[in-house]
Scaffold this motif. Sequence first.
Motif, short mmCIF file in Angstrom:
data_model
loop_
_atom_site.label_atom_id
_atom_site.label_comp_id
_atom_site.label_asym_id
_atom_site.label_seq_id
_atom_site.Cartn_x
_atom_site.Cartn_y
_atom_site.Cartn_z
N ARG A 65 0.85 -1.04 0.07
CA ARG A 65 -0.08 -0.22 -0.03
C ARG A 65 0.88 1.26 -0.18
NH1 ARG A 65 -1.02 -2.39 5.11
NH2 ARG A 65 -0.01 -1.00 6.68
N GLN A 66 2.17 0.88 0.41
CA GLN A 66 3.00 2.56 0.59
C GLN A 66 3.15 3.00 -1.02
OE1 GLN A 66 3.06 3.24 3.86
NE2 GLN A 66 4.88 4.29 3.01
N ALA A 67 2.96 2.11 -1.88
CA ALA A 67 3.02 2.52 -3.37
C ALA A 67 1.80 3.49 -3.89
CB ALA A 67 2.99 1.37 -4.43
N ASN A 68 0.79 3.25 -3.21
CA ASN A 68 -0.32 4.23 -3.31
C ASN A 68 -0.34 5.62 -2.48
OD1 ASN A 68 -1.51 2.14 -4.72
ND2 ASN A 68 -2.61 1.36 -2.84
N LEU A 69 0.77 5.66 -1.87
CA LEU A 69 0.93 6.84 -0.98
C LEU A 69 1.36 8.16 -1.76
CD1 LEU A 69 -0.21 7.69 1.98
CD2 LEU A 69 2.39 7.47 2.45
N GLY A 70 0.66 9.12 -2.07
CA GLY A 70 1.29 10.27 -2.71
C GLY A 70 2.11 11.18 -1.70
N THR A 71 2.05 12.60 -2.21
CA THR A 71 2.96 13.46 -1.44
C THR A 71 2.27 14.79 -1.66
OG1 THR A 71 5.05 14.38 -0.96
CG2 THR A 71 4.60 14.05 -3.26
N GLU A 72 2.75 15.85 -1.09
CA GLU A 72 2.38 17.40 -1.06
C GLU A 72 3.50 17.92 -1.86
OE1 GLU A 72 0.42 20.84 1.21
OE2 GLU A 72 0.68 19.02 2.32
N THR A 73 3.50 18.26 -3.11
CA THR A 73 4.42 18.92 -3.79
C THR A 73 5.09 19.97 -3.28
OG1 THR A 73 3.58 17.57 -5.72
CG2 THR A 73 5.32 19.31 -6.35
N ALA A 74 4.22 20.93 -2.71
CA ALA A 74 4.70 22.13 -1.91
C ALA A 74 5.87 22.00 -1.24
CB ALA A 74 3.55 22.61 -1.25
N PHE A 75 5.87 20.87 -0.71
CA PHE A 75 7.05 20.62 0.47
C PHE A 75 8.53 20.25 -0.53
CE2 PHE A 75 3.69 20.67 3.16
CZ PHE A 75 4.13 21.35 4.37
N GLU A 76 8.38 19.54 -1.42
CA GLU A 76 9.29 18.99 -2.30
C GLU A 76 9.75 20.22 -3.10
OE1 GLU A 76 7.57 16.04 -4.95
OE2 GLU A 76 7.66 14.28 -3.67
N THR A 77 9.00 21.09 -3.72
CA THR A 77 9.55 22.24 -4.38
C THR A 77 10.11 23.17 -3.49
OG1 THR A 77 7.42 22.11 -5.93
CG2 THR A 77 8.61 24.41 -5.90
N LEU A 78 9.52 23.23 -2.17
CA LEU A 78 10.34 24.24 -1.17
C LEU A 78 11.57 23.85 -0.95
CD1 LEU A 78 10.04 26.45 1.12
CD2 LEU A 78 9.15 24.85 2.53
N ALA A 79 11.86 22.33 -0.83
CA ALA A 79 13.11 21.77 -0.61
C ALA A 79 13.91 22.12 -1.83
CB ALA A 79 13.03 20.22 -0.40
N LYS A 80 13.59 22.06 -2.85
CA LYS A 80 14.43 22.43 -4.16
C LYS A 80 14.90 23.75 -4.14
CE LYS A 80 12.14 19.07 -7.32
NZ LYS A 80 11.13 18.71 -8.29
N ALA A 81 13.90 24.50 -3.56
CA ALA A 81 14.13 26.17 -3.81
C ALA A 81 15.19 26.50 -2.68
CB ALA A 81 12.81 26.76 -3.35
N LYS A 82 15.14 25.88 -1.50
CA LYS A 82 15.99 26.04 -0.44
C LYS A 82 17.40 25.65 -0.81
CE LYS A 82 13.19 27.77 2.85
NZ LYS A 82 13.60 29.16 3.19
N GLU A 83 17.47 24.64 -1.46
CA GLU A 83 18.80 24.13 -2.04
C GLU A 83 19.35 25.23 -3.02
OE1 GLU A 83 22.29 22.02 -2.87
OE2 GLU A 83 20.96 21.75 -0.90
N LEU A 84 18.52 25.67 -3.93
CA LEU A 84 19.09 26.56 -4.81
C LEU A 84 19.52 27.85 -4.11
CD1 LEU A 84 16.42 26.36 -7.84
CD2 LEU A 84 18.99 26.08 -7.78
N GLU A 85 18.94 28.40 -2.79
CA GLU A 85 19.24 29.64 -2.23
C GLU A 85 20.50 29.19 -1.59
OE1 GLU A 85 15.24 31.60 -0.73
OE2 GLU A 85 15.47 29.90 0.13
N ARG A 86 20.70 27.78 -0.97
CA ARG A 86 22.11 27.63 -0.41
C ARG A 86 23.43 27.73 -1.39
NH1 ARG A 86 19.07 24.05 2.53
NH2 ARG A 86 18.77 22.34 1.10
N GLN A 87 23.05 27.35 -2.71
CA GLN A 87 23.84 27.83 -3.77
C GLN A 87 24.16 29.30 -3.94
OE1 GLN A 87 22.57 25.33 -7.09
NE2 GLN A 87 22.32 23.34 -5.65
N GLY A 88 23.38 30.11 -3.40
CA GLY A 88 23.56 31.63 -3.89
C GLY A 88 22.39 32.25 -4.65
N LYS A 89 21.58 31.37 -4.95
CA LYS A 89 20.46 31.65 -5.92
C LYS A 89 19.23 32.35 -5.48
CE LYS A 89 18.01 30.53 -10.36
NZ LYS A 89 18.57 31.51 -11.05
#
Length: 387
Positions: free
Chosen positions: A7-31
């Motif tokens: 059933r774990q394969a049926n569990l989705g996510t909340e993309t807002a938090f994934e995008t936030l993590a990507k954005a924070k990583e870009l900020e760490r790189q100085g963007k």
Amino acid sequence: MTQLASRQANLGTETAFETLAKAKELERQGKSIIHLEIGEPDFDTPEHIRDAAKKALDDGFTHYGASAGQLETREAIAKHQTERQGYDVSPDNVIVTPGGKPVMFFTIMALIEEGDEVIYPNPGFPIYESMIEYMGGTAVPMQLNEETGYNADIDKLRSLITPRTKLMIVNSPNNPCGSVIPEADLEEIAKMAVENDITVMADEIYKDMYYGDDVEHVSITKFPGMRERTVILDGFSKSYAMTGWRLGYGVFPDFLVEPVTRLMTNSVSCTSVHTQMAGIAALEGSQESVKDMMKEFTIRRDLVVEGLNSLPGISCPTPKGAFYAFPNITGTGMTSQEFAEKALYEGGVALLSGTAFGVYGDGYVRVSFANSRENLTEAIERLRKIL
């Protein structure tokens, strides 16, 4: 290696938090990144609410509480709901939860078995679909159409109901579209629920967030036969800028109170007690902060809608509630995902693909205008450059 449950394969996510993590990583790189992806007010929790939590800690509210919530908290919520809904709400029907999501989880867990069908808004909050499928249910999308103000076609909705339909989810004002279900449509949905013996979960977390002084929130529970079959999902995160406090609640019909309380006991034991004391202060104290926040959101909404409509290939209806715009980006020639990635990596603007909210979100993106006017103006200009 031990395998995960299937059933774990049926569990989705909340993309807002994934995008936030990507954005924070870009900020760490100085963007430089402008954050329009996360769905939370950018205001501080009002001081009198923070003070109530500090006092509660000093007064010893640091121990276990009742699984359903402190009696004084449930009484304050019941009084608040009674005033807002126009009928008596009993504290016995209120369960206080750590955030609004547990109300979704527990309602779906208590009701849905393999093969049961749940009708839910699409585009809509992604956790609806995720939890339906996790429990083995069949997620049946209620398409929200731009042509009808990001609301469902009532006749098409009626055709989705089958003998296996056990639950229907409505969300107004809506995330991600900022739409509001017309009262006449709500009444028709209520009739469908009664005629077909369907339980309804009414996600009313944005009930304080309407644009226009003459607009009042209408709950589906106002219609005949609905109080005994409706779960109202509400909380403190949006109205009082308390997302990090994790304080929500459900108003449950009688038949769900005991099973959901038992789910609380089995999962989290109880909701943080000193946080509940802050919740009482939020409901019983001045509501000026809510009004002030909505005045500012109104200015931002108009700024964002005008700005988005000035961009080539983009058209944006004016949201009626919440703090999201849901522009149509098909004129750019990009998919929603392509647009969101280009905005983030080339423009430094973090926003969400419409597909994060379901299959019918393709061709759209969600823009949260919970950011300063200065940043919103800059975000529009950055998008203009990449287009």
